[in-house]
Enzyme design. Structure first.
Site, PDB file in Angstrom:
ATOM      1  N   ARG A 103      36.124 -13.339   6.450  1.00 23.69           N
ATOM      2  CA  ARG A 103      36.178 -12.453   5.290  1.00 23.69           C
ATOM      3  C   ARG A 103      35.288 -13.103   4.250  1.00 23.69           C
ATOM      4  O   ARG A 103      34.747 -14.164   4.482  1.00 23.69           O
ATOM      5  CB  ARG A 103      37.607 -12.273   4.785  1.00 23.69           C
ATOM      6  CG  ARG A 103      38.266 -13.571   4.370  1.00 23.69           C
ATOM      7  CD  ARG A 103      39.654 -13.349   3.794  1.00 23.69           C
ATOM      8  NE  ARG A 103      40.201 -14.623   3.341  1.00 23.69           N
ATOM      9  CZ  ARG A 103      41.414 -14.782   2.848  1.00 23.69           C
ATOM     10  NH1 ARG A 103      42.220 -13.758   2.739  1.00 23.69           N
ATOM     11  NH2 ARG A 103      41.831 -15.971   2.455  1.00 23.69           N
ATOM     12  N   CYS A 107      26.907 -10.221   1.019  1.00 24.53           N
ATOM     13  CA  CYS A 107      25.887 -10.502   0.001  1.00 24.53           C
ATOM     14  C   CYS A 107      26.184  -9.606  -1.196  1.00 24.53           C
ATOM     15  O   CYS A 107      26.462  -8.422  -1.023  1.00 24.53           O
ATOM     16  CB  CYS A 107      24.515 -10.178   0.592  1.00 24.53           C
ATOM     17  SG  CYS A 107      23.231  -9.894  -0.648  1.00 24.53           S
ATOM     18  N   ASN A 141      39.164  -9.901  -3.753  1.00 29.25           N
ATOM     19  CA  ASN A 141      40.107 -10.994  -3.538  1.00 29.25           C
ATOM     20  C   ASN A 141      39.390 -12.317  -3.769  1.00 29.25           C
ATOM     21  O   ASN A 141      38.363 -12.582  -3.139  1.00 29.25           O
ATOM     22  CB  ASN A 141      40.646 -10.951  -2.100  1.00 29.25           C
ATOM     23  CG  ASN A 141      41.628 -12.073  -1.814  1.00 29.25           C
ATOM     24  OD1 ASN A 141      42.749 -12.064  -2.290  1.00 29.25           O
ATOM     25  ND2 ASN A 141      41.190 -13.053  -1.050  1.00 29.25           N
ATOM     26  N   GLU A 142      39.898 -13.099  -4.690  1.00 27.30           N
ATOM     27  CA  GLU A 142      39.387 -14.462  -4.919  1.00 27.30           C
ATOM     28  C   GLU A 142      37.865 -14.534  -4.922  1.00 27.30           C
ATOM     29  O   GLU A 142      37.246 -15.124  -4.029  1.00 27.30           O
ATOM     30  CB  GLU A 142      39.984 -15.423  -3.886  1.00 27.30           C
ATOM     31  CG  GLU A 142      41.501 -15.508  -4.005  1.00 27.30           C
ATOM     32  CD  GLU A 142      42.124 -16.550  -3.071  1.00 27.30           C
ATOM     33  OE1 GLU A 142      41.505 -16.891  -2.053  1.00 27.30           O
ATOM     34  OE2 GLU A 142      43.231 -17.019  -3.374  1.00 27.30           O
ATOM     35  N   CYS A 148      24.510 -16.533  -1.185  1.00 24.16           N
ATOM     36  CA  CYS A 148      23.620 -15.852  -0.245  1.00 24.16           C
ATOM     37  C   CYS A 148      22.175 -16.201  -0.593  1.00 24.16           C
ATOM     38  O   CYS A 148      21.819 -16.288  -1.761  1.00 24.16           O
ATOM     39  CB  CYS A 148      23.854 -14.352  -0.347  1.00 24.16           C
ATOM     40  SG  CYS A 148      22.777 -13.392   0.736  1.00 24.16           S
ATOM     41  N   CYS A 150      19.411 -14.494   0.794  1.00 23.92           N
ATOM     42  CA  CYS A 150      18.539 -13.460   1.377  1.00 23.92           C
ATOM     43  C   CYS A 150      17.428 -13.096   0.384  1.00 23.92           C
ATOM     44  O   CYS A 150      17.478 -13.464  -0.787  1.00 23.92           O
ATOM     45  CB  CYS A 150      19.359 -12.233   1.769  1.00 23.92           C
ATOM     46  SG  CYS A 150      19.861 -11.207   0.376  1.00 23.92           S
ATOM     47  N   CYS A 153      18.682 -11.293  -2.702  1.00 26.31           N
ATOM     48  CA  CYS A 153      19.251 -12.175  -3.723  1.00 26.31           C
ATOM     49  C   CYS A 153      18.131 -12.905  -4.467  1.00 26.31           C
ATOM     50  O   CYS A 153      18.205 -13.116  -5.677  1.00 26.31           O
ATOM     51  CB  CYS A 153      20.237 -13.161  -3.100  1.00 26.31           C
ATOM     52  SG  CYS A 153      21.831 -12.381  -2.736  1.00 26.31           S
ATOM     53  N   GLU A 293      49.805 -14.618  -6.098  1.00 23.52           N
ATOM     54  CA  GLU A 293      50.256 -15.184  -4.819  1.00 23.52           C
ATOM     55  C   GLU A 293      50.842 -16.557  -5.122  1.00 23.52           C
ATOM     56  O   GLU A 293      50.265 -17.302  -5.912  1.00 23.52           O
ATOM     57  CB  GLU A 293      49.078 -15.387  -3.853  1.00 23.52           C
ATOM     58  CG  GLU A 293      48.300 -14.131  -3.547  1.00 23.52           C
ATOM     59  CD  GLU A 293      47.097 -14.378  -2.625  1.00 23.52           C
ATOM     60  OE1 GLU A 293      46.972 -15.479  -2.058  1.00 23.52           O
ATOM     61  OE2 GLU A 293      46.292 -13.447  -2.486  1.00 23.52           O
ATOM     62  N   TRP A 301      45.909 -22.548   7.782  1.00 22.63           N
ATOM     63  CA  TRP A 301      45.197 -21.689   8.742  1.00 22.63           C
ATOM     64  C   TRP A 301      45.216 -22.296  10.140  1.00 22.63           C
ATOM     65  O   TRP A 301      44.903 -21.651  11.118  1.00 22.63           O
ATOM     66  CB  TRP A 301      43.746 -21.489   8.296  1.00 22.63           C
ATOM     67  CG  TRP A 301      43.563 -20.365   7.320  1.00 22.63           C
ATOM     68  CD1 TRP A 301      44.538 -19.779   6.552  1.00 22.63           C
ATOM     69  CD2 TRP A 301      42.341 -19.685   7.019  1.00 22.63           C
ATOM     70  NE1 TRP A 301      43.985 -18.783   5.789  1.00 22.63           N
ATOM     71  CE2 TRP A 301      42.647 -18.704   6.046  1.00 22.63           C
ATOM     72  CE3 TRP A 301      41.019 -19.814   7.465  1.00 22.63           C
ATOM     73  CZ2 TRP A 301      41.662 -17.847   5.520  1.00 22.63           C
ATOM     74  CZ3 TRP A 301      40.049 -18.968   6.931  1.00 22.63           C
ATOM     75  CH2 TRP A 301      40.365 -17.999   5.976  1.00 22.63           C
TER      76      TRP A 301
END
Ligand code: GLA
Ligand code: ZN
Length: 666
Positions: A103, A107, A141-142, A148, A150, A153, A293, A301
């Site tokens: 996740r 970019c 999220n966060e 990136c 590329c 960018c 959270e 993990w």
């Protein structure tokens, strides 16, 4: 007052939803966060939306009186996005795109990704605007990684610089590109820095600012839509405390309130970090925040942490409330049987049964509701402020200055700026003094004491403001590496501490870094700093001009130079600390002196392991006392005050059990 959990109905059969909702209600929960990774379930193919499952889940929850915060799902892109628009996957430094399937792999300048993000946000916003269960939104999220590299960018970076500097001459001046012949003559020649410890530090600093701005812009795309479509809902984002990549002051400008994800590493001594983070999370908007959270079990993990012990989750909860949390969600409701977070345990285990952690959360929610009325409208009102400056965080990442050995700094792990902030903040925490973490440049007139440790990037107007603050009666603390750089990361052409020399009454002709294992002994010149502390890591050779020396170095070659000074300037005082010190006692003694000079008196002096914070409102002050240890503690408190949790009146000493919490109405 909202309390609840992060809930993923899509991870479970529909037949389970009603059971979950009833258990939540029985626990006293009234809010969940939903959907923040459910993009492919809501948009199974491009432009075709399916919200039926979420409508159903919301209605099951709403029947039990539970409201919802919806997440825009852009932190995890569907496989079809990556397949149809491969340019949306971030490119790594080696020119390879990130492999889809974790996740946070997008970019932020890919036009397709921005448009897809806007489209799903709009479809959700329009669909759920009138849903009675929905109260607010969490963007993405966060925010943060990955960076990136590329071409898109790169072009966006060049455009950003053009908008900032206007001309190439300005870029060349701001970065000092006459060094190593790095002058750029066309916009297209401006590169993306590959190595933060070797490229031009001014360029690197702008790159970090640009990177933060990319996140802020991406969020802004969404908040514009949410504001338009859902004017009755609040918008927030789940920040990550001291995570360094995004300037949270900028990111929060588009939010109604900040939220954050609190995963304290479990263990008695680690109670401090969440307190510091909470002060920053309150600071980014200057108002109360939410916990989006928080640890609900062993988590990891791959391998995972120890289990929260009885009472530990509850005291973590009230620690945040004491720092200004008004809403609170545990991550997550039930441990998932599938996926990378199988062992990021929830209140419920894989078996879905309501055991101890559930019962503790339910008890906590009940306690929270009990004090809700008293808490409403209260917030932390600090008399002391501490700067938190992203420019300096980044500038120290780029050039760690000391203890980053080798001298390219590439091995520096922790951030020197954050460590400095925490050294002083931690001493204030031990002293039971509330402190606001504020953005440099903000109005300081409401504060009696300002600490600006390691304020490395110091534009002239900021130095002027600090100097005026002292002149007008404030007490200011600065330390080593203060005022070294200007806004674009060039060194000022002044003897340190530059424009603050008069406020501190000192000059620093030379300074150095001390290798690991090297330290300087010091000698006290005042009863206020009674110890013989060891100076480590960084050392200013301070010449006192008008200032009084509080601590001097003992080594032969530093004779006559000061390590710590105090100076009267105008109606205020400037304290300057020229080194880092090994002993906590140094910071405790110093802070005692600062509080005395600023006439700040904590409500109670907590014993070691007990935290004291206060929230104030029209009806008085609520004093939070939290025992972070696994042994009972006795705290001297004002007698005859009601503990809102037990309803009992205090004697002169309050007994707190293991992980005990008290909230006294003062
Ligand atoms: C973050 C995320 C959550 C979850 C946890 C655990 O805080 O916001 O979605 O993934 O980490 O990894
Ligand atoms: Zn890119």
């Amino acid at each position: 007052m909202y309390v609840g959990v992060d809930y993923y109905p899509e991870h479970w059969p529909k037949t389970r939803w009603a059971t979950d909702a009833k258990l939540m209600k029985a626990a006293g929960f009234n809010v969940v966060r939903l959907a923040e990774f459910a993009w492919v379930k809501m948009e199974p193919e491009e432009g075709r939306f399916d919200f039926r499952w979420l409508d159903e889940a919301l209605s099951v929850l709403h029947k039990q009186g539970i409201s919802a915060i919806l997440g825009t799902p852009t932190a995890a892109m569907p496989a079809w996005v990556a397949r149809k628009y491969p340019e949306t996957l971030a490119m790594q430094l080696d020119g390879q795109r990130i492999t889809w399937g974790v996740r946070k792999n997008n970019c932020f300048s890919a036009g397709a990704y921005r448009l897809l993000s806007q489209r799903i946000t709009k479809a959700m916003a329009q669909h759920f605007a009138a849903n009675p269960a929905v109260i607010g939104w969490q963007t993405d999220n966060e925010f943060g990684s990955p960076q990136c590299y590329c071409d898109n960018c790169k072009g966006t970076w060049q455009d950003w610089l053009k908008a900032k500097y206007g001309s190439l001459d300005e870029v060349n001046r701001a970065w000092g590109t006459h060094f190593w012949g790095h002058k750029v003559q066309t916009w297209g020649e401006i590169h993306m820095p590959a190595d933060m410890h070797a490229h031009n530090p001014s360029l690197c600093l702008d790159w970090k600012r640009f990177w933060s701005w990319q996140n802020v812009r991406f969020q802004h795309d969404q908040t514009v839509i949410l504001r338009r479509e859902c004017p009755r809902h609040f918008i927030t984002h789940n920040l990550m405390g001291f995570a360094p990549d995004v300037n949270y002051f900028d990111l929060s400008a588009d939010l109604d309130h900040a939220s954050w994800d609190n995963y304290p590493s479990l263990g008695g001594a680690e109670a401090y970090d969440p307190a510091a983070s909470a002060d920053l999370m309150r600071g980014v908007k200057g108002k109360n925040f939410w916990i989006m959270e928080q640890t609900a079990g062993p988590h990891g993990w791959g391998s995972y942490t120890r289990n929260p012990r009885p009472g530990e989750m509850r005291k973590q909860f009230f620690q945040q409330v004491g720092h200004g949390a008004d809403g609170f969600l545990w991550f997550r409701w039930r441990s998932c049987t599938v996926g990378r977070e199988q062992y990021w345990h929830g209140l419920l285990g894989h078996d879905g049964k309501a055991f101890r952690r559930y019962r503790e959360a339910a008890q906590t929610a009940k306690d929270f509701h009990k004090v809700g009325k008293e808490l409403a409208g209260t917030t932390v009102k600090a008399e002391a402020a501490m700067f938190y400056d992203y420019d300096s965080v980044w500038a120290f990442d780029i050039q760690p200055a000391y203890n980053g050995w080798n001298f390219f700094g590439a091995n520096a792990s922790a951030n020197r700026y954050q460590e400095a902030v925490k050294r002083y903040h931690r001493a204030l925490f031990r002293a039971g003094v509330n402190v606001d973490l504020v953005r440099p440049g903000q109005d300081l007139s409401g504060y009696k004491l300002v600490l600006a440790p390691h304020q490395y990037v110091m534009p002239d107007p900021l130095a002027q403001q600090l100097s005026d603050y002292v002149r007008q009666g404030g007490v200011l603390l600065c330390d080593s590496r203060t005022g070294v750089k200007d806004a674009t990361g060039l060194c000022h052409e002044r003897t340190l501490p530059g424009l603050l020399s008069r406020a501190f009454g000192i000059r620093i002709e030379e300074y150095e870094a001390l290798h690991e294992g090297v330290s300087y002994a010091t000698q006290s010149k005042t009863s206020g700093l009674p110890g013989a502390y060891q100076a480590v890591q960084t050392c200013d050779w301070i010449t006192p001009e008008k200032a009084e020396t509080l601590l001097a170095y003992k080594d032969w070659h530093l004779k006559g130079l000061a390590a710590v000074t105090q100076n009267k300037f105008g109606r205020g005082q400037g304290f300057y600390v020229g080194a880092n010190f090994q002993e906590d006692a140094f910071y405790d003694h110093l802070v005692a002196g600062l509080l005395k000079a600023a006439r700040i008196q904590p409500l109670v002096v907590p014993p070691a392991g007990v935290e004291a914070t206060a929230r104030q409102g029209a009806n008085g002050t609520l004093l939070f006392l939290i025992n972070h240890t696994e042994e009972p503690k006795a705290v001297k408190v004002p007698a005859g005050k009601v503990d809102l949790l037990t309803g009992k009146k205090t004697a002169a000493t309050l007994q707190l059990g293991i992980y005990g919490v008290a909230i006294l109405k003062i």
